[in-house]
Motif scaffolding. Structure first.
Motif, mmCIF file in Angstrom:
data_model
loop_
_atom_site.group_PDB
_atom_site.id
_atom_site.type_symbol
_atom_site.label_atom_id
_atom_site.label_comp_id
_atom_site.label_asym_id
_atom_site.label_seq_id
_atom_site.Cartn_x
_atom_site.Cartn_y
_atom_site.Cartn_z
ATOM 1 N N ALA A 277 0.831 -1.210 0.000
ATOM 2 C CA ALA A 277 0.000 0.000 0.000
ATOM 3 C C ALA A 277 0.862 1.256 0.000
ATOM 4 O O ALA A 277 0.699 2.140 0.853
ATOM 5 C CB ALA A 277 -0.956 0.001 1.189
ATOM 6 N N PRO A 278 1.801 1.374 -0.930
ATOM 7 C CA PRO A 278 2.739 2.509 -0.904
ATOM 8 C C PRO A 278 2.024 3.836 -1.150
ATOM 9 O O PRO A 278 1.304 3.996 -2.128
ATOM 10 C CB PRO A 278 3.702 2.182 -2.050
ATOM 11 N N ALA A 279 2.246 4.789 -0.255
ATOM 12 C CA ALA A 279 1.529 6.065 -0.311
ATOM 13 C C ALA A 279 2.165 7.045 -1.294
ATOM 14 O O ALA A 279 2.418 8.206 -0.964
ATOM 15 C CB ALA A 279 1.454 6.671 1.080
ATOM 16 N N ASN B 295 -7.139 -8.492 7.740
ATOM 17 C CA ASN B 295 -7.737 -9.828 7.728
ATOM 18 C C ASN B 295 -7.231 -10.747 6.623
ATOM 19 O O ASN B 295 -7.627 -11.910 6.559
ATOM 20 C CB ASN B 295 -9.275 -9.738 7.678
ATOM 21 N N GLU B 296 -6.346 -10.251 5.760
ATOM 22 C CA GLU B 296 -5.700 -11.114 4.765
ATOM 23 C C GLU B 296 -4.188 -11.194 5.001
ATOM 24 O O GLU B 296 -3.420 -11.502 4.092
ATOM 25 C CB GLU B 296 -5.988 -10.590 3.352
ATOM 26 N N LYS B 297 -3.784 -10.937 6.246
ATOM 27 C CA LYS B 297 -2.357 -10.850 6.552
ATOM 28 C C LYS B 297 -1.617 -12.164 6.318
ATOM 29 O O LYS B 297 -0.447 -12.157 5.911
ATOM 30 C CB LYS B 297 -2.141 -10.371 7.982
ATOM 31 N N GLU B 298 -2.292 -13.304 6.569
ATOM 32 C CA GLU B 298 -1.630 -14.590 6.354
ATOM 33 C C GLU B 298 -1.304 -14.788 4.875
ATOM 34 O O GLU B 298 -0.192 -15.213 4.520
ATOM 35 C CB GLU B 298 -2.507 -15.743 6.852
ATOM 36 N N LYS B 299 -2.257 -14.468 4.039
ATOM 37 C CA LYS B 299 -2.071 -14.582 2.588
ATOM 38 C C LYS B 299 -0.958 -13.657 2.118
ATOM 39 O O LYS B 299 -0.102 -14.049 1.306
ATOM 40 C CB LYS B 299 -3.384 -14.234 1.877
ATOM 41 N N VAL B 300 -0.955 -12.432 2.619
ATOM 42 C CA VAL B 300 0.073 -11.464 2.241
ATOM 43 C C VAL B 300 1.455 -11.978 2.642
ATOM 44 O O VAL B 300 2.391 -11.976 1.833
ATOM 45 C CB VAL B 300 -0.190 -10.085 2.894
ATOM 46 N N ALA B 301 1.585 -12.432 3.876
ATOM 47 C CA ALA B 301 2.876 -12.925 4.355
ATOM 48 C C ALA B 301 3.359 -14.117 3.531
ATOM 49 O O ALA B 301 4.524 -14.179 3.125
ATOM 50 C CB ALA B 301 2.779 -13.311 5.830
ATOM 51 N N LYS C 56 8.365 -6.426 -12.135
ATOM 52 C CA LYS C 56 7.346 -6.073 -11.141
ATOM 53 C C LYS C 56 6.298 -7.180 -11.044
ATOM 54 O O LYS C 56 5.991 -7.844 -12.029
ATOM 55 C CB LYS C 56 6.647 -4.763 -11.524
ATOM 56 N N LYS C 57 5.741 -7.325 -9.850
ATOM 57 C CA LYS C 57 4.634 -8.254 -9.631
ATOM 58 C C LYS C 57 3.642 -7.605 -8.683
ATOM 59 O O LYS C 57 4.046 -6.936 -7.722
ATOM 60 C CB LYS C 57 5.144 -9.577 -9.046
ATOM 61 N N PHE C 58 2.345 -7.786 -8.961
ATOM 62 C CA PHE C 58 1.317 -7.132 -8.155
ATOM 63 C C PHE C 58 0.407 -8.161 -7.490
ATOM 64 O O PHE C 58 0.067 -9.182 -8.076
ATOM 65 C CB PHE C 58 0.457 -6.204 -9.026
ATOM 66 N N MET C 59 0.015 -7.848 -6.268
ATOM 67 C CA MET C 59 -0.976 -8.633 -5.534
ATOM 68 C C MET C 59 -2.103 -7.683 -5.155
ATOM 69 O O MET C 59 -1.885 -6.696 -4.450
ATOM 70 C CB MET C 59 -0.343 -9.236 -4.274
ATOM 71 N N VAL D 29 4.392 -5.548 -5.281
ATOM 72 C CA VAL D 29 3.471 -4.514 -4.800
ATOM 73 C C VAL D 29 2.187 -5.148 -4.282
ATOM 74 O O VAL D 29 1.577 -5.972 -4.969
ATOM 75 C CB VAL D 29 3.137 -3.504 -5.914
ATOM 76 N N VAL D 30 1.783 -4.775 -3.077
ATOM 77 C CA VAL D 30 0.537 -5.259 -2.480
ATOM 78 C C VAL D 30 -0.423 -4.083 -2.335
ATOM 79 O O VAL D 30 -0.111 -3.088 -1.682
ATOM 80 C CB VAL D 30 0.784 -5.888 -1.092
ATOM 81 N N LEU D 31 -1.592 -4.214 -2.973
ATOM 82 C CA LEU D 31 -2.617 -3.176 -2.914
ATOM 83 C C LEU D 31 -3.955 -3.813 -2.544
ATOM 84 O O LEU D 31 -4.141 -5.015 -2.721
ATOM 85 C CB LEU D 31 -2.748 -2.468 -4.274
ATOM 86 N N SER D 32 -4.879 -2.987 -2.045
ATOM 87 C CA SER D 32 -6.203 -3.506 -1.705
ATOM 88 C C SER D 32 -7.298 -2.624 -2.285
ATOM 89 O O SER D 32 -7.190 -1.391 -2.272
ATOM 90 C CB SER D 32 -6.384 -3.596 -0.190
ATOM 91 N N LYS D 33 -8.353 -3.265 -2.753
ATOM 92 C CA LYS D 33 -9.489 -2.538 -3.317
ATOM 93 C C LYS D 33 -10.246 -1.744 -2.253
ATOM 94 O O LYS D 33 -10.947 -0.783 -2.573
ATOM 95 C CB LYS D 33 -10.438 -3.508 -4.006
#
Length: 258
Positions: A126-128, A242-248, A226-229, A201-205
């Motif tokens: 979630a880079p600002a 609540n998706e921290k396990e998946k992210v890790a 680059k790769k995006f999640m 890169v990890v982003l959330s809707k």
């Protein structure tokens, strides 16, 4: 009166804001940088998971964070960037490789460190680099009139340790400090083309702070691999929601790829 004189003598680090350094016999360490008004506690979960997977990790506490609001007001963008740079350099003196993971403003700081020192891999959570709140663009002017203002709907938590951080940081808007974040944003966006690191890169809707359009900004300006999640349910703190396990799991898998 200088910044030193303004910091209260009773200033101390919150119990959940302590820096975390976990050594490992690995030749690779991961520098993990928290976000604006956050503290190391936001990064403990993913940091410990990365350490369990075989990496050394270091989660620094950015100046003015995790202590009190007066200390926060006496810090600025140069302090936060200097701490990030020094943390990287210190780890690099101990480990053959140092990767960087940054959340929110920590992601902004990660891009700046990467543009200077070219680590092999960086993770931007979630880079600002952009913000949903348009008011950040006027903070360079508003900061001369308002240092902080109380939010209309303050938040409370059952855990008193977390509640303390809410009272000191999260229940206020900080025009003067948001101006420092905006300065880092603009500097980082200019430096994106200089990044040669492989980037995840990890982003959330459902992120209410950083728009998904950051994806296009990164795609257009970072020329390396680059790769995006893209997450469906997480809020802004994607590494501890609540998706921290998946992210890790996915971040660790990517960090281990050759």
């Amino acid at each position: 009166m200088n910044f030193y004189d303004r910091i209260p003598a009773n200033t101390k680090v919150s119990p959940i804001s302590k820096e975390l350094y976990l050594e490992n016999e690995s030749k690779t360490a991961v520098l993990i940088i928290h976000g604006y008004t956050g503290s190391p506690h936001d990064m403990y979960y993913i940091g410990r998971q990365i350490h369990k997977s075989g990496f050394a990790i270091y989660i620094p506490r950015l100046p003015g964070h995790g202590t009190n609001s007066i200390d926060f007001l006496n810090s600025n963008w140069k302090d936060w960037l200097r701490k990030s740079l020094d943390s990287y350099l210190n780890l690099k003196s101990l480990y053959e490789k140092v990767y960087i993971l940054g959340l929110s403003m920590g992601g902004v700081l990660a891009t700046l460190v990467a543009s200077k020192f070219n680590p092999e891999k960086i993770v931007l959570a979630a880079p600002a680099l952009k913000a949903n709140d348009w008011r950040i663009k006027i903070t360079p002017f508003v900061k001369y009139f308002t240092k902080k203002s109380k939010k209309k709907n303050p938040i409370t938590f059952e855990d008193e340790k977390v509640n303390y951080l809410a009272r000191e940081y999260w229940n206020y808007d900080w025009p003067s400090k948001a101006a420092d974040l905006y300065k880092l944003q603009r500097l980082a966006v200019k430096k994106l083309p200089e990044i040669n690191s492989k980037t995840y890169v990890v982003l959330s809707k459902k992120d209410d702070a950083v728009p998904l359009s950051v994806k296009e900004l990164i795609e257009e300006n970072i020329k390396s691999q680059k790769k995006f999640m893209i997450l469906e349910e997480s809020g802004h703190v994607v590494v501890n929601d609540n998706e921290k396990e998946k992210v890790a799991q996915q971040v660790i898998k990517w960090l281990k790829e050759e």
